[in-house]
Design a protein around this motif. Structure first.
Motif, PDB file in Angstrom:
ATOM      1  N   ALA A  39      35.333  42.896  39.061  1.00  0.00           N
ATOM      2  CA  ALA A  39      36.600  41.941  39.317  1.00  0.00           C
ATOM      3  C   ALA A  39      37.844  42.625  38.674  1.00  0.00           C
ATOM      4  O   ALA A  39      38.929  42.520  39.125  1.00  0.00           O
ATOM      5  N   PHE A  45      42.632  40.156  43.185  1.00  0.00           N
ATOM      6  CA  PHE A  45      42.548  39.319  42.140  1.00  0.00           C
ATOM      7  C   PHE A  45      44.259  39.367  41.645  1.00  0.00           C
ATOM      8  O   PHE A  45      44.485  38.578  40.808  1.00  0.00           O
ATOM      9  N   TRP A  47      45.866  40.855  38.818  1.00  0.00           N
ATOM     10  CA  TRP A  47      45.711  40.281  37.661  1.00  0.00           C
ATOM     11  C   TRP A  47      47.001  40.344  36.650  1.00  0.00           C
ATOM     12  O   TRP A  47      47.428  39.429  36.092  1.00  0.00           O
ATOM     13  N   VAL A  50      48.511  37.293  37.658  1.00  0.00           N
ATOM     14  CA  VAL A  50      47.628  36.148  36.788  1.00  0.00           C
ATOM     15  C   VAL A  50      48.458  36.170  35.228  1.00  0.00           C
ATOM     16  O   VAL A  50      48.638  35.075  34.858  1.00  0.00           O
ATOM     17  N   VAL A  54      50.194  32.522  34.105  1.00  0.00           N
ATOM     18  CA  VAL A  54      49.338  31.537  33.465  1.00  0.00           C
ATOM     19  C   VAL A  54      50.063  30.920  32.297  1.00  0.00           C
ATOM     20  O   VAL A  54      49.485  29.595  31.884  1.00  0.00           O
ATOM     21  N   SER A 242      51.366  28.966  45.034  1.00  0.00           N
ATOM     22  CA  SER A 242      50.893  30.152  45.892  1.00  0.00           C
ATOM     23  C   SER A 242      51.459  30.021  47.186  1.00  0.00           C
ATOM     24  O   SER A 242      51.436  31.075  47.939  1.00  0.00           O
ATOM     25  N   ILE A 249      45.170  33.707  45.448  1.00  0.00           N
ATOM     26  CA  ILE A 249      43.959  33.938  44.595  1.00  0.00           C
ATOM     27  C   ILE A 249      44.498  34.278  43.007  1.00  0.00           C
ATOM     28  O   ILE A 249      43.793  33.581  42.259  1.00  0.00           O
ATOM     29  N   PRO A 250      45.307  34.795  42.776  1.00  0.00           N
ATOM     30  CA  PRO A 250      45.908  34.722  41.579  1.00  0.00           C
ATOM     31  C   PRO A 250      46.055  33.057  40.847  1.00  0.00           C
ATOM     32  O   PRO A 250      45.695  32.924  39.610  1.00  0.00           O
ATOM     33  N   LEU A 252      44.798  30.591  41.898  1.00  0.00           N
ATOM     34  CA  LEU A 252      43.514  29.762  41.651  1.00  0.00           C
ATOM     35  C   LEU A 252      42.918  30.270  40.456  1.00  0.00           C
ATOM     36  O   LEU A 252      42.351  29.597  39.607  1.00  0.00           O
ATOM     37  N   ILE A 253      42.865  31.474  40.118  1.00  0.00           N
ATOM     38  CA  ILE A 253      42.361  31.763  38.714  1.00  0.00           C
ATOM     39  C   ILE A 253      43.161  31.289  37.489  1.00  0.00           C
ATOM     40  O   ILE A 253      42.493  30.952  36.570  1.00  0.00           O
ATOM     41  N   SER A 256      41.968  27.808  37.256  1.00  0.00           N
ATOM     42  CA  SER A 256      40.794  27.614  36.638  1.00  0.00           C
ATOM     43  C   SER A 256      40.866  28.096  35.349  1.00  0.00           C
ATOM     44  O   SER A 256      39.818  27.569  34.388  1.00  0.00           O
ATOM     45  N   LEU A 257      41.622  28.907  34.723  1.00  0.00           N
ATOM     46  CA  LEU A 257      41.536  29.235  33.196  1.00  0.00           C
ATOM     47  C   LEU A 257      42.205  28.059  32.422  1.00  0.00           C
ATOM     48  O   LEU A 257      41.369  27.882  31.475  1.00  0.00           O
TER      49      LEU A 257
END
Length: 321
Positions: A39, A45, A47, A50, A54, A242, A249-250, A252-253, A256-257
């Motif tokens: 991952a 992803f 990162w 993200v 975040v 998004s 995808i980022p 969604l992460i 989720s966090l």
């Protein structure tokens, strides 16, 4: 022969070995490590993105809105669920039937369909009229101006959740032995005193665990309020961002966090609540090595039997007194 020679040798306990259990643990650790490494190297992803979003202000505000939806919906659902549970336990057949029909409707239809229906409430009821039915209303207000989309989402979530909370509360109340209520009545307690001081405190041990699960479930169910439509919650806000960045995808992460953070806090709170209401359950155990002491009558004999107290470990270590 001395006492030391008569005493049997102590048993040497050999710990049972579980080689396959250790092998399974190693395999699981390797699988988790491979998943994490894979991952971390996947470009999809993204990162860095993200980390950028975040703590974005739009995301944090949406997370706060999600918490508001969860708290308000669950507060209304718990109150309404208690009312429905009492109605289900009522000896009045009409009251019991009304509660049963409510549960049948709201548990038998999908939550997404219900939220879509509530989103169209302003189309069904274009105005809210105050007055005597079938006469000229005293005052009339447009529904869309009285109820905001946020509160429509809260009401839709709460009415659905109330059906499940009613069954949880009913199961908790039924778990308390009927004799507890009869004893409280014999002591002169009123119905409300019996419920508040006897029945509800004992039923909370049964009610708290599933209620905690329902709160966590409600937190995640708020992502469906787009059916109202309401788009300021965490999931829908992340989806909107998004759509602007063309990189879903980022985001969604990121969503989720935040969900994982909230659910982790709720799980910790649920643990302490369960521990608080489970006090005294399973705590009373007989002392190890304790036995009956004193004088006991023997049936059919002329003299009582005297049973000496069993000496404790400290007494044996320090000698007989």
């Amino acid at each position: 022969m001395s006492d030391d020679e008569r005493r049997p040798e102590p048993i040497k306990a050999i710990k049972l070995k579980h080689p396959w259990r250790n092998v399974l643990a190693v395999v699981l650790i390797l699988i988790v490590a491979l998943v994490v490494i894979d991952a971390a190297q996947r470009p999809a992803f993204d990162w860095p993105a993200v980390g950028k979003y975040v703590f974005d202000r739009r995301i944090s505000q949406a997370a706060l809105v999600t918490l508001e939806l969860t708290v308000l919906s669950m507060a209304i659902a718990i109150v309404l669920g208690i009312l429905l549970a009492v109605m289900r336990l009522s000896p009045n057949p009409v009251v019991k039937s009304v509660a049963w029909v409510y549960l049948w409707i709201f548990r038998g239809t999908p939550i997404y369909v219900q939220l879509t229906f509530w989103g169209l409430i302003a189309v069904i009821y274009q105005s809210i009229d105050i007055g005597v039915p079938f006469t000229e209303p005293w005052a009339s207000f447009e529904t869309k101006n009285v109820i905001s989309v946020f509160w429509i989402a809260v009401i839709g979530l709460a009415l659905n959740e109330a059906a499940y909370m009613a069954e949880i509360v009913r199961a908790g109340l039924l778990s308390v032995d009927r004799g507890q209520e009869e004893a409280a009545t014999a002591l002169g307690m009123s119905w409300s005193q019996t419920m508040l001081r006897v029945v509800i405190p004992q039923s909370m041990r049964i009610i708290i665990p599933p209620t905690g699960n329902e709160v966590i479930s409600m937190l995640k169910t708020t992502s469906l309020v787009t059916a109202v439509p309401f788009g300021l919650d965490l999931y829908n806000r992340a989806r909107d961002i998004s759509a602007e960045t063309f990189n879903p995808i980022p985001l969604l992460i990121v969503a989720s966090l935040w969900y994982l953070l909230f659910t982790s806090i709720l799980m910790v709170g649920q643990y302490f609540l369960e521990k608080r209401f489970a006090r005294g359950v399973g705590d009373r155990r007989p002392d190890k090595g304790a036995g009956p002491t004193g004088t006991l009558p023997v049936v059919g004999a002329g003299q009582p039997t005297v049973i000496a107290p069993v000496p404790s470990e400290s007494t044996e270590a320090g000698g007989h007194r």
